[in-house]
Design a protein around this motif. Structure first.
Motif, PDB file in Angstrom:
ATOM      1  N   GLN A 243       0.844  -1.195   0.000  1.00 15.24           N
ATOM      2  CA  GLN A 243       0.000   0.000   0.000  1.00 15.24           C
ATOM      3  C   GLN A 243       0.883   1.250   0.000  1.00 15.24           C
ATOM      4  O   GLN A 243       1.857   1.330   0.737  1.00 15.24           O
ATOM      5  CB  GLN A 243      -0.884  -0.005   1.257  1.00 15.24           C
ATOM      6  CG  GLN A 243      -1.973   1.027   1.254  1.00 15.24           C
ATOM      7  CD  GLN A 243      -3.140   0.615   0.384  1.00 15.24           C
ATOM      8  OE1 GLN A 243      -2.956   0.091  -0.705  1.00 15.24           O
ATOM      9  NE2 GLN A 243      -4.340   0.860   0.862  1.00 15.24           N
ATOM     10  N   VAL A 244       0.526   2.172  -0.845  1.00 17.01           N
ATOM     11  CA  VAL A 244       1.281   3.417  -0.964  1.00 17.01           C
ATOM     12  C   VAL A 244       0.354   4.576  -0.596  1.00 17.01           C
ATOM     13  O   VAL A 244      -0.763   4.669  -1.109  1.00 17.01           O
ATOM     14  CB  VAL A 244       1.810   3.611  -2.396  1.00 17.01           C
ATOM     15  CG1 VAL A 244       2.512   4.965  -2.530  1.00 17.01           C
ATOM     16  CG2 VAL A 244       2.764   2.489  -2.764  1.00 17.01           C
ATOM     17  N   GLN A 245       0.816   5.428   0.279  1.00 14.56           N
ATOM     18  CA  GLN A 245       0.048   6.616   0.625  1.00 14.56           C
ATOM     19  C   GLN A 245       0.710   7.853   0.029  1.00 14.56           C
ATOM     20  O   GLN A 245       1.942   7.982   0.078  1.00 14.56           O
ATOM     21  CB  GLN A 245      -0.063   6.751   2.137  1.00 14.56           C
ATOM     22  CG  GLN A 245      -0.907   5.662   2.779  1.00 14.56           C
ATOM     23  CD  GLN A 245      -1.095   5.856   4.271  1.00 14.56           C
ATOM     24  OE1 GLN A 245      -0.209   6.346   4.952  1.00 14.56           O
ATOM     25  NE2 GLN A 245      -2.257   5.489   4.769  1.00 14.56           N
ATOM     26  N   LEU A 246      -0.118   8.728  -0.518  1.00 14.51           N
ATOM     27  CA  LEU A 246       0.373   9.930  -1.166  1.00 14.51           C
ATOM     28  C   LEU A 246      -0.283  11.148  -0.525  1.00 14.51           C
ATOM     29  O   LEU A 246      -1.510  11.173  -0.361  1.00 14.51           O
ATOM     30  CB  LEU A 246       0.032   9.909  -2.659  1.00 14.51           C
ATOM     31  CG  LEU A 246       0.545   8.702  -3.442  1.00 14.51           C
ATOM     32  CD1 LEU A 246      -0.009   8.721  -4.867  1.00 14.51           C
ATOM     33  CD2 LEU A 246       2.056   8.672  -3.468  1.00 14.51           C
ATOM     34  N   VAL A 247       0.525  12.136  -0.182  1.00 16.03           N
ATOM     35  CA  VAL A 247       0.006  13.344   0.454  1.00 16.03           C
ATOM     36  C   VAL A 247       0.533  14.565  -0.295  1.00 16.03           C
ATOM     37  O   VAL A 247       1.742  14.820  -0.315  1.00 16.03           O
ATOM     38  CB  VAL A 247       0.420  13.426   1.934  1.00 16.03           C
ATOM     39  CG1 VAL A 247      -0.133  14.704   2.563  1.00 16.03           C
ATOM     40  CG2 VAL A 247      -0.084  12.204   2.695  1.00 16.03           C
TER      41      VAL A 247
ATOM     42  N   ALA B 266       0.545   7.351  -8.301  1.00 15.60           N
ATOM     43  CA  ALA B 266       1.702   6.452  -8.394  1.00 15.60           C
ATOM     44  C   ALA B 266       1.346   5.214  -9.197  1.00 15.60           C
ATOM     45  O   ALA B 266       0.276   4.622  -9.015  1.00 15.60           O
ATOM     46  CB  ALA B 266       2.171   6.053  -6.998  1.00 15.60           C
ATOM     47  N   ASP B 267       2.256   4.844 -10.058  1.00  9.48           N
ATOM     48  CA  ASP B 267       2.148   3.613 -10.846  1.00  9.48           C
ATOM     49  C   ASP B 267       3.303   2.717 -10.395  1.00  9.48           C
ATOM     50  O   ASP B 267       4.444   2.978 -10.733  1.00  9.48           O
ATOM     51  CB  ASP B 267       2.242   3.964 -12.318  1.00  9.48           C
ATOM     52  CG  ASP B 267       2.434   2.749 -13.202  1.00  9.48           C
ATOM     53  OD1 ASP B 267       2.655   2.945 -14.415  1.00  9.48           O
ATOM     54  OD2 ASP B 267       2.386   1.617 -12.698  1.00  9.48           O
ATOM     55  N   THR B 268       2.980   1.686  -9.650  1.00  8.37           N
ATOM     56  CA  THR B 268       4.038   0.848  -9.081  1.00  8.37           C
ATOM     57  C   THR B 268       4.372  -0.366  -9.930  1.00  8.37           C
ATOM     58  O   THR B 268       5.401  -1.009  -9.713  1.00  8.37           O
ATOM     59  CB  THR B 268       3.664   0.384  -7.670  1.00  8.37           C
ATOM     60  OG1 THR B 268       2.529  -0.485  -7.748  1.00  8.37           O
ATOM     61  CG2 THR B 268       3.347   1.547  -6.752  1.00  8.37           C
ATOM     62  N   TYR B 269       3.503  -0.716 -10.881  1.00  9.66           N
ATOM     63  CA  TYR B 269       3.729  -1.908 -11.707  1.00  9.66           C
ATOM     64  C   TYR B 269       4.010  -1.581 -13.166  1.00  9.66           C
ATOM     65  O   TYR B 269       4.201  -2.470 -13.971  1.00  9.66           O
ATOM     66  CB  TYR B 269       2.521  -2.833 -11.635  1.00  9.66           C
ATOM     67  CG  TYR B 269       2.359  -3.500 -10.301  1.00  9.66           C
ATOM     68  CD1 TYR B 269       1.401  -3.061  -9.399  1.00  9.66           C
ATOM     69  CD2 TYR B 269       3.176  -4.564  -9.922  1.00  9.66           C
ATOM     70  CE1 TYR B 269       1.251  -3.661  -8.165  1.00  9.66           C
ATOM     71  CE2 TYR B 269       3.033  -5.169  -8.692  1.00  9.66           C
ATOM     72  CZ  TYR B 269       2.065  -4.715  -7.815  1.00  9.66           C
ATOM     73  OH  TYR B 269       1.924  -5.305  -6.594  1.00  9.66           O
ATOM     74  N   GLY B 270       4.018  -0.316 -13.488  1.00 11.52           N
ATOM     75  CA  GLY B 270       4.297   0.059 -14.869  1.00 11.52           C
ATOM     76  C   GLY B 270       3.118  -0.113 -15.794  1.00 11.52           C
ATOM     77  O   GLY B 270       3.300  -0.260 -17.008  1.00 11.52           O
TER      78      GLY B 270
END
Length: 120
Positions: A1-5, A100-104
């Motif tokens: 899990q990625v959190q963005l602020v 965010a794109d974590t897997y491309g």
């Protein structure tokens, strides 16, 4: 899990500048492609800019309407992506979102958004 602020939004006069920041969680931030999107009142969300995963050279991408005015950058040591916005126009008024794109492949994670208002 990625959190963005996101942070850095506000009210600015036309011709002014703002710098948006997006702080990300996660140990492998440098492997994420990061992007900025915006949603203006009554309009669909649109792509603004993206920067490829870090490490070595990175590539940047912009929608035509912001080319030459906006600059996306990243600091992998701080897990942060930035959007420097210069020569702002009233039509840049929108809520700006970091993604965010974590897997491309897709934009899986989104921030809560920060309001940018440009007065004429």
């Amino acid at each position: 899990q990625v959190q963005l602020v996101e942070s850095g939004g506000g009210l600015v006069q036309a011709g002014g500048s703002l710098r948006l920041s997006c702080a990300a969680s996660g140990r492998t931030f440098s492997s994420y492609t990061m992007g900025w999107f915006r949603r203006a009142p009554g309009k669909e969300r649109e792509f603004v800019a993206a920067i490829s995963r870090g490490g070595g050279s990175t590539s940047t991408y912009y929608t035509d309407s912001v080319k030459g005015r906006f600059t996306i950058s990243r600091d992998n040591a701080k897990n942060t992506v930035y959007l420097q916005m210069n020569s702002l126009k009233p039509e840049d008024t929108a809520v700006y979102y970091c993604a965010a794109d974590t897997y491309g492949s897709i934009w899986e994670y989104w921030g809560q958004g920060t309001q940018v208002t440009v007065s004429s």
